[in-house]
Motif scaffolding. Structure first.
Motif, short mmCIF file in Angstrom:
data_model
loop_
_atom_site.label_atom_id
_atom_site.label_comp_id
_atom_site.label_asym_id
_atom_site.label_seq_id
_atom_site.Cartn_x
_atom_site.Cartn_y
_atom_site.Cartn_z
N ALA A 19 -3.64 0.06 -26.54
CA ALA A 19 -2.87 0.69 -25.40
C ALA A 19 -3.81 1.69 -24.79
CB ALA A 19 -1.70 1.62 -26.13
N ASP A 33 3.86 -9.94 -28.00
CA ASP A 33 2.36 -9.39 -28.47
C ASP A 33 1.68 -8.86 -27.28
OD1 ASP A 33 0.14 -8.81 -30.13
OD2 ASP A 33 -0.82 -10.81 -29.59
N VAL A 87 1.20 -4.99 -24.54
CA VAL A 87 1.42 -3.77 -24.79
C VAL A 87 1.76 -3.40 -23.03
CG1 VAL A 87 0.44 -1.25 -24.84
CG2 VAL A 87 -0.26 -3.21 -26.14
N LEU A 92 6.27 -6.74 -29.48
CA LEU A 92 5.74 -7.14 -30.76
C LEU A 92 6.34 -8.77 -30.67
CD1 LEU A 92 6.26 -4.00 -32.84
CD2 LEU A 92 4.13 -4.93 -31.95
N SER A 106 8.87 0.30 -28.37
CA SER A 106 8.79 -0.83 -29.15
C SER A 106 9.70 -1.80 -29.18
CB SER A 106 7.99 -0.99 -30.57
OG SER A 106 9.01 0.02 -31.31
N LEU A 131 -3.85 -1.70 -32.56
CA LEU A 131 -2.89 -1.82 -31.58
C LEU A 131 -2.87 -0.63 -30.83
CD1 LEU A 131 0.55 -2.88 -33.71
CD2 LEU A 131 -0.71 -3.94 -31.49
N TYR A 171 5.45 -1.50 -26.75
CA TYR A 171 4.62 -2.57 -27.52
C TYR A 171 5.80 -3.53 -27.64
CZ TYR A 171 0.55 0.04 -28.90
OH TYR A 171 -0.59 0.80 -28.89
#
Ligand SMILES: [Zn+2]
Ligand SMILES: [Zn+2]
Length: 460
Positions: free
Chosen positions: A113, A191, A193, A188, A129, A109, A186
């Motif tokens: 980025a 999914d 960035v 999540l 996030s 991850l 992020y």
């Protein structure tokens, strides 16, 4: 270790399959200077020792160990293989984070980025996030079921762990909470960035040395910027603007998407802005380059403006300065020079002159919103103070005056009277039609060196 904590750890490990970080995080606020990953390993080792002891005295069955064997707990596997040569590490994902916090995943991850960040120049950053609710809920449930009161949030851990990794990849960047250059978020759930480059704010003053140039870019009223016959397909009412002269070289230098121009008030299009100029803040949105040379940009701006606009930069600033400029603009004193035509012409005697100065100097002017702006401003009466009023040139047809007044006073109407909406006015005092033909703003005073507190008595 408090035996109560050890009891809790045992219960959690027995029931829930968790990675080292997720176990350690439940006790994250106990002891500092450790990662949750290390806390998790330490706790698992203690439990493993305890269980191995019990196993040897045949207090527990071998199956108990399976709950301890997460993917990232090698030490446990090696130890158990002494008794059970066939034991292999568990492939079951962590019940809490679904393996999100495993080191390999965090590394991946971070890389994601890191690659996107290559096109940005920055020295400070912050990681944020957006977590799937299912992860947050399952952690909350575990906390309340086992009465775990020393836990840290999974978001805080995730953001910090990615932050540390990014910092190790990019030399000389640091995590900054208040005003980071870059925010990496992020998502999540999706999914993704997301990279946000925070705006740059540049403080300066401009002079506008030619009449007929608006402060900000002004879209064509007919086509609203698309381009039509009326605007000669430029999309604009005026070819040039102070804003465009200043912002365009910045947009190129910073490789930014857009900009906003925040002036400390504005002069009329047909008025010049001379003296030390008018303060402004230029806001550059989504810059990719942040280290720009203001001296060089000044040269570029002035070369392109061909003497119409000049700038002085004071340096970089922040959004608070924009608010300050806007709010104090009306409290700031402004000095003007106005050339005025008199129709019919009138002989201004010494007595008349003295009377006018007496009426204006240190006086409150009652000003109803002028006809020319009432379509965009509330129609109301304002009190504004004239501080100094001085004649500089006098002839029967034309005079030039110097006026120092509070910000927000409409000078053209102070002279014309705006059909009685401004009182007193020069037209009223002279009993002739007085019209401003040329107006220069000669000073926008900073509140600190404002002449508001002094009492300039000169009046020649
Ligand atoms: Zn986990
Ligand atoms: Zn047009």
């Amino acid at each position: 270790m408090d035996s109560k904590i050890l009891e809790k750890v045992e219960k959690v490990i027995t029931d829930i399959h968790c990675c080292n970080a997720c176990l350690g995080r439940q006790f994250g606020n106990l002891l500092s200077g450790l990662t949750n990953y290390s806390r998790g390993i330490a706790l698992k080792i203690i439990v493993l020792m305890e269980w191995e002891h019990r196993y040897r005295i045949q207090d527990v069955k071998a199956t108990i160990f399976s709950s301890l064997l997460s993917k990232d707990f090698d030490i446990g596997i090696k130890s158990l293989q002494r008794h059970f040569p066939d034991v292999i590490s568990s492939s079951k994902p962590c019940d809490i984070c679904h393996d999100l916090l495993l080191a390999d995943n965090l590394d991946q991850l971070t890389q994601k980025a890191f690659i996107s960040l290559k096109e940005y120049e920055y020295s400070t950053f912050l990681v944020g996030s957006i977590f799937p609710p299912v992860i947050l809920d399952s952690e909350d449930n575990i906390r309340s079921s086992y009465n775990l009161e020393f836990g840290e949030s999974i978001k805080a851990e995730f953001n910090r762990e990615i932050g540390k990794r990014l910092q190790s990849l990019v030399p000389n960047v640091i995590v900054e909470f208040k005003a980071p250059d870059i925010v990496v978020t992020y998502d999540l759930i999706e999914d993704k960035v997301l990279i946000k480059s925070n705006p740059l704010f540049i403080l300066g003053r401009y002079r506008k040395l030619e009449r007929g140039i608006p402060q900000s870019r002004w879209f064509c009223r007919k086509c609203r910027g698309k381009g039509c016959e009326r605007c000669n397909f430029t999309g604009k009412m005026y070819q040039d603007s102070v804003e465009e002269f200043i912002s365009e070289p910045f947009l190129l230098a910073t490789n930014a998407s857009s900009s906003k121009f925040h002036g400390a008030g504005r002069e009329d299009i047909d008025a010049r802005m001379v003296g030390t100029g008018r303060p402004f803040v230029l806001e550059i949105s989504e810059p990719r380059i942040r280290n720009v040379n203001l001296d060089q940009l000044k040269i570029q701006i002035e070369e392109k403006a061909l003497g119409k606009v000049e700038v002085e930069f004071k340096g970089f600033t922040n959004r608070a300065k924009v608010r300050e400029l806007k709010t104090r603009s009306t409290k700031t004193a402004k000095a003007y020079r106005a050339q005025i035509s008199l129709n019919p012409p009138i002989e201004i005697t010494e007595t008349l002159k003295k009377g006018i100065i007496k009426n204006f100097q240190e006086s409150i002017i009652k000003q109803r919103t002028p006809h020319r702006v009432v379509h965009r401003r509330a129609d109301k009466i304002r009190d504004r103070r004239v501080i100094t009023f001085r004649f500089e040139h006098i002839s029967p047809q034309e005079i030039t005056v110097f006026i120092l007044c509070e910000g927000g006073l409409y000078v053209k109407e102070l002279i014309s009277g705006d059909e009685g909406r401004t009182t007193p006015s020069l037209s009223m005092l002279l009993n002739t039609q007085a019209i401003v033909t040329k107006l220069d703003v000669i000073e926008v005073l900073e509140p600190s060196n404002s002449l508001l507190s002094t009492n300039p008595a000169q009046s020649d």
